[in-house]
Write a protein that holds these residues in place. Structure first.
Motif, PDB file in Angstrom:
ATOM      1  N   VAL A  16     -30.886   7.761  43.626  1.00 52.35           N
ATOM      2  CA  VAL A  16     -29.950   7.932  42.527  1.00 52.35           C
ATOM      3  C   VAL A  16     -29.513   6.556  42.050  1.00 52.35           C
ATOM      4  O   VAL A  16     -29.269   5.648  42.869  1.00 52.35           O
ATOM      5  N   TYR A  79     -26.879  14.831  25.845  1.00 51.83           N
ATOM      6  CA  TYR A  79     -26.552  13.546  26.451  1.00 51.83           C
ATOM      7  C   TYR A  79     -27.309  12.455  25.715  1.00 51.83           C
ATOM      8  O   TYR A  79     -28.527  12.549  25.554  1.00 51.83           O
ATOM      9  N   SER A 159     -37.070  18.125  38.338  1.00 47.29           N
ATOM     10  CA  SER A 159     -35.887  17.366  37.941  1.00 47.29           C
ATOM     11  C   SER A 159     -36.130  16.793  36.554  1.00 47.29           C
ATOM     12  O   SER A 159     -37.218  16.291  36.268  1.00 47.29           O
ATOM     13  N   LEU A 160     -35.124  16.888  35.694  1.00 48.52           N
ATOM     14  CA  LEU A 160     -35.190  16.294  34.358  1.00 48.52           C
ATOM     15  C   LEU A 160     -34.197  15.139  34.301  1.00 48.52           C
ATOM     16  O   LEU A 160     -33.069  15.263  34.764  1.00 48.52           O
ATOM     17  N   TYR A 161     -34.623  14.017  33.718  1.00 51.20           N
ATOM     18  CA  TYR A 161     -33.783  12.835  33.586  1.00 51.20           C
ATOM     19  C   TYR A 161     -33.610  12.547  32.098  1.00 51.20           C
ATOM     20  O   TYR A 161     -34.589  12.330  31.389  1.00 51.20           O
ATOM     21  N   ASP A 163     -32.005  10.243  28.995  1.00 48.98           N
ATOM     22  CA  ASP A 163     -31.410   8.984  28.567  1.00 48.98           C
ATOM     23  C   ASP A 163     -31.668   8.824  27.080  1.00 48.98           C
ATOM     24  O   ASP A 163     -32.237   9.713  26.439  1.00 48.98           O
ATOM     25  N   VAL A 167     -36.458  12.451  27.556  1.00 49.27           N
ATOM     26  CA  VAL A 167     -36.343  13.163  28.817  1.00 49.27           C
ATOM     27  C   VAL A 167     -37.635  12.955  29.593  1.00 49.27           C
ATOM     28  O   VAL A 167     -38.724  13.126  29.051  1.00 49.27           O
ATOM     29  N   THR A 168     -37.504  12.571  30.838  1.00 47.43           N
ATOM     30  CA  THR A 168     -38.665  12.494  31.708  1.00 47.43           C
ATOM     31  C   THR A 168     -38.478  13.538  32.809  1.00 47.43           C
ATOM     32  O   THR A 168     -37.359  13.934  33.112  1.00 47.43           O
ATOM     33  N   ASP A 169     -39.573  13.970  33.373  1.00 44.60           N
ATOM     34  CA  ASP A 169     -39.473  14.987  34.413  1.00 44.60           C
ATOM     35  C   ASP A 169     -40.204  14.526  35.671  1.00 44.60           C
ATOM     36  O   ASP A 169     -41.008  13.607  35.631  1.00 44.60           O
ATOM     37  N   ARG A 170     -39.848  15.186  36.753  1.00 42.99           N
ATOM     38  CA  ARG A 170     -40.519  14.948  38.029  1.00 42.99           C
ATOM     39  C   ARG A 170     -40.610  16.267  38.747  1.00 42.99           C
ATOM     40  O   ARG A 170     -39.625  17.005  38.820  1.00 42.99           O
TER      41      ARG A 170
END
Length: 174
Positions: A16, A79, A159-161, A163, A167-170
């Motif tokens: 994190v 966001y 998981s989505l990030y 910014d 959006v990027t995912d993992r």
């Protein structure tokens, strides 16, 4: 102090970028153990000031979108100018109940029951997602091809990030 042990276990499992916490109650041994663990990794927690959101976190917008009289509302998360839509478990949508011009969403998270051809076409037309995450069991139904990147949670948690750049995912494989 009450949650510090569980937070330490989460910190051991996930990388994190920053940690924020409130100052409530006493700071006991579990809190200091967590703080030392994070500090050793260069991620010492920052403290939230009462009634003031930290500017570094930015602002998050939450609102509900009505999906129709037979479906619960969807949750829109915004966001840094990016939007994600989370649709709750529902078996079917009525196309006439969906918003016509909802705009573009970076990601659409939907139950497997809506991932068939009819649901796909309705959702693409209303929300124009750039990527899709499908959760739940498909009950043996074949996968529907999506014209955007698609992840299935039955293949591992996603998981989505968010910014300012998108959006990027993992996908976390079991």
């Amino acid at each position: 102090e009450d949650n510090a042990g569980e937070l330490r276990r989460l910190a051991e499992q996930f990388q994190v970028g920053s940690y924020w916490c409130g100052r409530r109650g006493r700071e006991g041994s579990r809190f200091w153990d967590l703080r030392n663990y994070l500090g050793a990794r260069g991620a010492a927690p920052r403290f939230l000031e009462p009634k003031q959101a930290p500017a570094a976190l930015g602002s998050v917008v939450l609102k509900f979108i009505n999906l129709g009289r037979d479906a619960g509302p969807a949750l829109e998360l915004g966001y840094q100018g990016r939007r994600v839509l989370l649709i709750p478990p529902v078996r079917e949508l009525a196309g006439y109940d969906l918003p016509r011009e909802a705009g573009t969403f970076e990601a659409l998270i939907l139950p497997a029951d809506l991932a068939g051809p009819r649901g796909r076409n309705l959702l693409l037309g209303s929300f124009k997602p750039r990527q899709v995450v499908i959760y739940g069991d498909h009950r043996g139904s074949p996968r529907t091809a999506w014209p955007v990147p698609c992840r299935y949670t039955r293949e591992g948690a996603v998981s989505l990030y968010l910014d300012g750049s998108g959006v990027t995912d993992r996908q976390w494989r079991p």
